[in-house]
Write an enzyme that holds these catalytic residues in place. Structure first.
Site, mmCIF file in Angstrom:
data_model
loop_
_atom_site.group_PDB
_atom_site.id
_atom_site.type_symbol
_atom_site.label_atom_id
_atom_site.label_comp_id
_atom_site.label_asym_id
_atom_site.label_seq_id
_atom_site.Cartn_x
_atom_site.Cartn_y
_atom_site.Cartn_z
ATOM 1 N N TYR A 81 -52.248 -3.511 -54.548
ATOM 2 C CA TYR A 81 -50.632 -3.382 -54.533
ATOM 3 C C TYR A 81 -50.480 -2.483 -53.066
ATOM 4 C CZ TYR A 81 -46.044 -2.013 -55.071
ATOM 5 O OH TYR A 81 -44.660 -1.917 -55.036
ATOM 6 N N HIS A 134 -43.986 10.393 -45.242
ATOM 7 C CA HIS A 134 -44.321 9.330 -46.190
ATOM 8 C C HIS A 134 -43.173 9.118 -47.144
ATOM 9 C CE1 HIS A 134 -48.162 7.540 -45.579
ATOM 10 N NE2 HIS A 134 -48.817 8.604 -45.220
ATOM 11 N N GLU A 161 -80.684 9.197 -87.483
ATOM 12 C CA GLU A 161 -79.392 9.199 -87.286
ATOM 13 C C GLU A 161 -78.831 8.266 -88.362
ATOM 14 O OE1 GLU A 161 -78.261 9.553 -82.329
ATOM 15 O OE2 GLU A 161 -78.430 7.323 -83.456
ATOM 16 N N SER A 212 -48.015 10.925 -51.529
ATOM 17 C CA SER A 212 -49.054 11.716 -50.430
ATOM 18 C C SER A 212 -49.027 13.209 -50.396
ATOM 19 C CB SER A 212 -49.056 10.931 -49.101
ATOM 20 O OG SER A 212 -50.038 11.307 -48.299
ATOM 21 N N GLN A 216 -42.808 -4.301 -61.874
ATOM 22 C CA GLN A 216 -43.169 -5.850 -62.201
ATOM 23 C C GLN A 216 -44.481 -6.301 -61.818
ATOM 24 O OE1 GLN A 216 -40.548 -4.498 -60.554
ATOM 25 N NE2 GLN A 216 -39.791 -5.975 -59.118
ATOM 26 N N HIS A 268 -81.668 -0.234 -87.037
ATOM 27 C CA HIS A 268 -82.219 0.031 -85.757
ATOM 28 C C HIS A 268 -83.768 0.231 -85.663
ATOM 29 C CE1 HIS A 268 -77.913 0.533 -84.387
ATOM 30 N NE2 HIS A 268 -78.334 0.914 -83.175
ATOM 31 N N GLU A 326 -55.479 15.738 -51.609
ATOM 32 C CA GLU A 326 -55.492 14.298 -50.989
ATOM 33 C C GLU A 326 -56.201 14.434 -49.823
ATOM 34 O OE1 GLU A 326 -53.301 10.316 -50.133
ATOM 35 O OE2 GLU A 326 -52.263 12.147 -50.346
ATOM 36 N N HIS A 327 -55.639 14.774 -48.731
ATOM 37 C CA HIS A 327 -55.898 15.218 -47.235
ATOM 38 C C HIS A 327 -56.341 16.943 -47.241
ATOM 39 C CE1 HIS A 327 -53.617 11.463 -47.462
ATOM 40 N NE2 HIS A 327 -54.690 10.937 -46.903
#
Length: 429
Positions: A124, A258, A410, A233, A186, A415, A322-323
């Site tokens: 995206y 941004h 168990e 951001s 969408q 098993h 983030e930064h």
């Protein structure tokens, strides 16, 4: 900007709160679009493209002619810049390739791990107020290195029903399989369920506004993986008197432009630097084409004075930026202390913009505090690890009794039986 001096720890949560809506605020809208796209495909995608983007699209798939036209509209200088960035990103991500491992855990028990590419990925790419063609480099380049078979890209059209030429040029350059003129909720829904035009993918990558972020999270409820919950951001700078105040201001503004829901924070042990940076921001913001956007983000941002480094480091990890720009004399202590950050930039001459475009590191990073548990996008983001094992007659005898005991403890008798039958067959030989 809001100036805060030596905040108490009990106030940190409120001070460091992001200026974002909660999922609950917009989840209903996202769910409605998802349900409609799931049942109505392209018709519903067209409906919401008209509603949200203000344009009617008859064919979402970008044609070869449109790509050729876009190629002619991108300047030679920009193409050269994109190629330089692509080369650095390719170099850094190619270096992340690792060999498979093979181990004999017990005599006759062979275990190994192999990485395989995710076959179908969706990218995206925001294209509204800022067409982020650089994000294509950050996603399509490692996707190709990983060996993904199908790379689908969605980006919102403008009012003329077109995608920015630089997005189309870069997507074609980086080997994107199909490009679609679809944006927002969408687009994420279309890649989640598949429509008559848009293929269904296995994992969705890329940043977006808060609606896109929530849409990606909703996609995980329908069996599609995502890179991370990457939202608006953000940037945190820690700086002292060795930092250049004008540089720091430019970095803060680079993130503020941004979007209005972006956030920037300066943490400093110097009150003088805080004052100088604030003045520099006031001067530099006047010349920005995106001044109004940057100003709203700056209004949500903070200048925080902390009187000792240890407390500053603790506050930074609590925020999980983030930064993260480190511009202090004693950078070593801050670098060793950081545990929660998406990407780190060090020194006066390492702007965050370098990571956004051309240094080679990836700019698709965890926001909203998710750096505490998520990594930024890397080569492994486009791959999955598969484990293999082969056990010989000797091997099953080595570990068989342990398996029987554990399975019985168990309460899983079948098993145990799967091992017992094999061991008994060896006893009969």
């Amino acid at each position: 900007m809001n100036k805060i001096y030596n905040p108490k720890k009990e106030d940190w949560k409120a001070i460091l709160e992001r200026p974002t809506k909660t999922v609950a605020d917009i989840e209903a809208t996202v769910n409605q679009v998802f349900e409609e796209v799931k049942g109505g495909g392209d018709t519903i995608v067209k409906k919401y493209t008209e509603k949200f983007d203000g344009v009617s699209i008859t064919d979402f798939l970008v044609s070869d002619d449109e790509i050729v036209e876009a190629n002619s509209l991108v300047s030679v200088e920009l193409k050269e810049a994109i190629l330089l960035a692509k080369e650095n990103i390719d170099t850094f991500h190619s270096a992340q390739k690792t060999e498979g491992i093979e181990v004999e855990t017990s005599p006759g028990v062979q275990c190994w791990q192999v990485k395989r590419p995710i076959q179908k990925v969706g990218l995206y790419i925001p294209g509204g107020t800022a067409p982020l063609f650089s994000t294509i480099l950050m996603l399509a380049v490692p996707a190709n290195i990983a060996g993904c078979n199908e790379i689908v890209l969605c980006s919102p059209p403008n009012k003329e029903g077109k995608i920015h030429p630089a997005i189309l040029y870069t997507a074609n350059l980086c080997g994107v399989t199909k490009i679609f003129k679809v944006g927002g909720i969408q687009a994420i829904a279309a890649m989640t369920f598949g429509t008559e035009s848009v293929p269904q993918v296995y994992k969705i990558f890329g940043p977006g506004n808060q609606y896109v972020t929530v849409a990606k999270q909703i996609a995980t409820k329908h069996g599609v993986a995502i890179d991370m919950p990457a939202g608006p951001s953000e940037l945190l700078v820690v700086a002292d008197d060795t930092a250049n105040a004008e540089f720091v201001a430019s970095d803060l503004l680079s993130q503020a432009e941004h979007g209005i829901d972006s956030q920037v924070i300066l943490v400093s042990l110097s009150k003088v630097l805080l004052e100088n940076v604030e003045k520099a921001i006031e001067e530099q913001i006047q010349d920005l084409p995106r001044k109004e956007i940057a100003q709203q983000a700056i209004d949500n941002s903070k200048l925080i004075y902390i009187e000792d480094a240890e407390t500053a480091q603790e506050l930074i990890n609590e925020y999980g930026p983030e930064h993260y720009i480190v511009c202090v004399e004693d950078e070593g202590s801050y670098l060793s202390a950081i545990t929660n950050a998406g990407s780190v930039f060090i020194g006066n001459y390492t702007p965050e913009s370098a990571g956004d475009y051309a240094s080679g590191t990836n700019h698709t990073l965890p926001t909203n505090g998710y750096a505490k548990q998520y990594s930024g996008v890397n080569l492994d983001s486009f791959m999955k690890s598969m484990t293999f094992q082969k056990i010989s007659k000797q091997g099953i005898q080595e570990i068989g009794s342990a398996i029987e005991l554990m399975a019985e403890a168990e309460g899983l008798q079948a098993h145990k039986n799967a091992v017992t039958l094999r061991l008994n067959s060896l006893d009969d030989e």
